[in-house]
Design an enzyme around this catalytic site. Structure first.
Site, mmCIF file in Angstrom:
data_model
loop_
_atom_site.group_PDB
_atom_site.id
_atom_site.type_symbol
_atom_site.label_atom_id
_atom_site.label_comp_id
_atom_site.label_asym_id
_atom_site.label_seq_id
_atom_site.Cartn_x
_atom_site.Cartn_y
_atom_site.Cartn_z
ATOM 1 N N ARG A 120 -47.359 -18.672 -35.225
ATOM 2 C CA ARG A 120 -48.370 -17.643 -34.903
ATOM 3 C C ARG A 120 -47.867 -16.262 -35.357
ATOM 4 O O ARG A 120 -48.630 -15.431 -35.845
ATOM 5 C CB ARG A 120 -48.624 -17.661 -33.396
ATOM 6 N N ASN A 171 -41.613 -13.990 -21.881
ATOM 7 C CA ASN A 171 -42.473 -15.180 -22.004
ATOM 8 C C ASN A 171 -42.929 -15.469 -23.440
ATOM 9 O O ASN A 171 -43.257 -16.606 -23.762
ATOM 10 C CB ASN A 171 -43.664 -15.100 -21.047
ATOM 11 N N TYR A 172 -42.981 -14.426 -24.263
ATOM 12 C CA TYR A 172 -43.251 -14.603 -25.702
ATOM 13 C C TYR A 172 -42.215 -13.756 -26.436
ATOM 14 O O TYR A 172 -42.565 -12.767 -27.074
ATOM 15 C CB TYR A 172 -44.648 -14.107 -26.082
ATOM 16 N N LYS A 194 -35.717 -3.542 -28.290
ATOM 17 C CA LYS A 194 -34.880 -3.926 -27.141
ATOM 18 C C LYS A 194 -35.508 -5.202 -26.582
ATOM 19 O O LYS A 194 -36.570 -5.172 -25.964
ATOM 20 C CB LYS A 194 -34.880 -2.791 -26.112
ATOM 21 N N ASP A 232 -33.885 3.248 -19.646
ATOM 22 C CA ASP A 232 -34.395 4.628 -19.522
ATOM 23 C C ASP A 232 -33.857 5.510 -20.646
ATOM 24 O O ASP A 232 -34.549 6.399 -21.151
ATOM 25 C CB ASP A 232 -33.989 5.230 -18.165
ATOM 26 N N GLU A 267 -48.782 -3.391 -22.449
ATOM 27 C CA GLU A 267 -49.471 -4.626 -22.088
ATOM 28 C C GLU A 267 -48.786 -5.127 -20.817
ATOM 29 O O GLU A 267 -47.626 -5.539 -20.844
ATOM 30 C CB GLU A 267 -49.327 -5.658 -23.216
ATOM 31 N N ARG A 300 -48.010 -16.450 -18.127
ATOM 32 C CA ARG A 300 -48.712 -15.670 -19.153
ATOM 33 C C ARG A 300 -49.481 -14.570 -18.437
ATOM 34 O O ARG A 300 -50.096 -14.827 -17.398
ATOM 35 C CB ARG A 300 -49.709 -16.533 -19.931
ATOM 36 N N CYS A 301 -49.462 -13.364 -19.022
ATOM 37 C CA CYS A 301 -50.221 -12.288 -18.362
ATOM 38 C C CYS A 301 -51.699 -12.645 -18.351
ATOM 39 O O CYS A 301 -52.431 -12.231 -17.453
ATOM 40 C CB CYS A 301 -49.961 -10.941 -19.027
ATOM 41 N N GLU A 394 -50.007 -11.181 -8.538
ATOM 42 C CA GLU A 394 -49.847 -12.002 -9.738
ATOM 43 C C GLU A 394 -48.641 -12.925 -9.555
ATOM 44 O O GLU A 394 -47.514 -12.450 -9.453
ATOM 45 C CB GLU A 394 -49.608 -11.077 -10.935
ATOM 46 N N ARG A 454 -55.180 -13.985 -25.308
ATOM 47 C CA ARG A 454 -55.040 -12.808 -26.188
ATOM 48 C C ARG A 454 -55.616 -13.069 -27.573
ATOM 49 O O ARG A 454 -56.238 -12.201 -28.165
ATOM 50 C CB ARG A 454 -53.541 -12.490 -26.280
HETATM 51 O O1 G3P Z 1 -48.444 -12.892 -21.338
HETATM 52 C C1 G3P Z 1 -48.617 -12.280 -22.544
HETATM 53 C C2 G3P Z 1 -49.970 -12.470 -23.171
HETATM 54 O O2 G3P Z 1 -50.054 -11.690 -24.313
HETATM 55 C C3 G3P Z 1 -50.369 -13.900 -23.344
HETATM 56 O O3 G3P Z 1 -50.831 -14.217 -24.594
HETATM 57 O O4 G3P Z 1 -51.925 -15.603 -26.261
HETATM 58 O O5 G3P Z 1 -51.044 -16.694 -24.211
HETATM 59 O O6 G3P Z 1 -53.032 -15.254 -24.097
HETATM 60 P P1 G3P Z 1 -51.764 -15.515 -24.812
#
Ligand code: G3P
Length: 502
Positions: A120, A171-172, A194, A232, A267, A300-301, A394, A454
């Site tokens: 991806r 997570n990614y 970073k 920081d 994000e 995942r967010c 969350e 996403r």
């Molecule tokens: O948690 C990060 C977010 O960008 C998840 O991406 O592609 O799994 O919806 P996706």
């Protein structure tokens, strides 16, 4: 692990055994602090490798180099920068299997998903190169406003911001770092990355990939270390011109509070709610909810984090979701189990706390609520009320609450009462109604008859409230990482042609 690393040509330059170096000014180095951080496999606790615990002085050196390199990178043509991104994408494709394997080990993502994440990212680099080549400026006549004529004309084109600090999440670790690097470089900026401490190894390979693809020394840099020690410092450094961050809302808010006047692309977290109307296609909805809630164990967010069903469909939906959830595979990421370990035992404790709170307050346990090591069984909770923490917080883990709602209005209210505003979902066959509900939802994006997510990556991706700042997505990220530079042409009457018509 070493065997996988050996499949990547020249990777020895970036490590001593399993001790990885950081990449600054075009060279791989060990930190003079002499300290390293261990990256542990969340599935079995084995040490996958170590990364350098860099000091603030080393962070400073890297930023100075990145700053000195802006001019040289910006002098390259768009075509040259696009060619570099294309070559980088090719290397990602060639090395997708070993890179995916390394990622699987360090963050416990199912192997197939980890390899897809590398592919991806390759596609993201290619599409960014193509979008960058299409970038255009603008010319505007002044005669829209009274008193001005076409003799006044604005001409704008886009210029880079300078040094972009890219901070990716665990997570990614590859894709959400790459989706910052590619637009930053394409727009002519230099980059300091970073990576997250957990998930630090796979993004280090961007150093090798970009160097091989032709990025000059100093243009791309990646520095590892504890966020609490150098975070920081990096964010506040006066030579950092923009920050692109993905991570928790808590860290994002802190970052914004210390960043000063630097432009930010954030994000952050989410609490995406699926509103399911009585006429929804049950099979499609169940599939979307289960994969949305439990892919990568809910880390995942954009995971589906609440379901708000209407009374006429709730029982049937819950029955089907339970059946499908009970069929999910649980176990070793190397064997592609859907449910694997959470990133840490601290995270498991947090998720367990949310489940315990809901059960104490009267929620009904449909399945799950079991833990072995860092693996938490997928947990479904029915009859969740707005008094329970799981209605609002969350989890970033495999737990899904059903909040039964009386009507559409109540579902919209509960959905909007969240501190988050990432995505929303509506499942129905009545598209007109779906559009009306979508207009009411206080989120960045509303999915109609689909899970929250996403991609595809050229779509705009954004959150409201605590879910983020700014818009990502290929052309949007290029725009966010550049600015218009304008010139105004003021023509004099000298040489003006005489017009025949009056
Ligand atoms: O948690 C990060 C977010 O960008 C998840 O991406 O592609 O799994 O919806 P996706």
């Amino acid at each position: 692990m070493i065997e996988e690393l050996e499949k990547i040509p020249n990777s020895l330059v970036m490590r001593d055994g399993l001790e990885f170096k950081y990449f600054g000014s075009g060279t791989w180095k060990k930190s003079s602090s002499g300290k390293t951080l261990s990256v542990k496999n969340p599935y079995n606790g084995e040490i996958v490798g170590t990364v350098q615990a860099c000091s603030t002085e080393e962070a400073n050196q890297v930023i100075l180099t990145a700053n000195d390199s802006v001019e040289c990178w910006n002098e390259k043509t768009q075509r040259e920068r696009a060619d570099v991104l294309m070559k980088a994408a090719k290397l990602m494709r060639d090395w997708a299997n070993p890179l995916g394997y390394i990622m699987m080990k360090e963050i416990g993502k199912p192997l197939k998903s980890a390899i897809s994440e590398i592919l991806r990212t390759a596609e993201f680099f290619e599409a960014t190169a193509e979008a960058g080549l299409q970038q255009e400026g603008e010319a505007i006549y002044g005669d829209t406003f009274k008193g001005f004529s076409r003799d006044k004309m604005s001409i704008t084109y886009r210029v880079p911001l300078g040094v972009i600090l890219c901070i990716g999440p665990f997570n990614y670790p590859f894709n959400l770092t790459g989706s910052k690097i590619a637009p930053a470089l394409m727009a002519g900026n230099t980059v300091v990355v970073k990576p997250p401490s957990q998930g630090a190894i796979s993004p280090l390979f961007f150093g090798l990939i970009l160097e091989k693809a032709g990025v000059p020394p100093g243009v791309f840099n990646i520095i590892t270390g504890k966020g609490s020690e150098i975070g920081d410092y990096l964010v506040q450094h006066p030579l950092i011109n923009m920050i692109s961050f993905t991570g928790s809302s808590e860290t994002g808010k802190h970052l914004a509070s210390v960043a000063g006047m630097k432009p930010l692309l954030l994000e952050l977290g989410g609490k995406d709610a699926a509103i399911v109307l009585n006429d929804a296609d049950l099979e499609l909805t169940t599939k979307a909810i289960v994969s949305g809630a439990f892919s990568y164990s809910g880390q995942r967010c954009t995971a589906v984090k609440r379901v708000l069903p209407m009374p006429g469909i709730a029982d049937d939906l819950i029955k089907l979701v339970k059946e499908k959830t009970l069929n999910l595979s649980i176990g070793n990421p190397e064997e592609n189990a859907t449910i694997g370990p959470l990133i840490s035992s601290i995270q498991c404790d947090f998720v367990q706390g949310l489940i315990d709170d809901a059960l104490e307050k009267g929620a009904t346990l449909l399945c799950g609520n079991k833990r072995e090591g860092n693996i938490m069984w997928p947990t479904l909770l029915d009859n969740v009320t707005t008094e329970m923490r799981i209605a609002w917080e969350e989890p970033f883990g495999p737990v899904l609450p059903f909040i039964r709602t009386k009507n559409i209005q109540e579902a919209i209210e509960i959905s909007n009462k969240s501190e988050y505003g990432l995505q929303g979902m509506i499942f129905t066959e009545n598209i007109d109604l779906a559009f009306h509900i979508a207009q009411e939802l206080e989120v960045g994006i509303v999915q109609i008859n689909g899970r929250s997510e996403r991609g595809p990556d050229h779509f705009p991706f954004l959150g409201t409230k605590s879910s983020g700042l700014g818009t990502q997505g290929i052309k949007y990220s290029i725009e966010a990482m550049s600015r218009p530079k304008g010139m105004v042409l003021n023509l004099s009457d000298k040489g003006k042609l005489i017009k025949l018509c009056k």
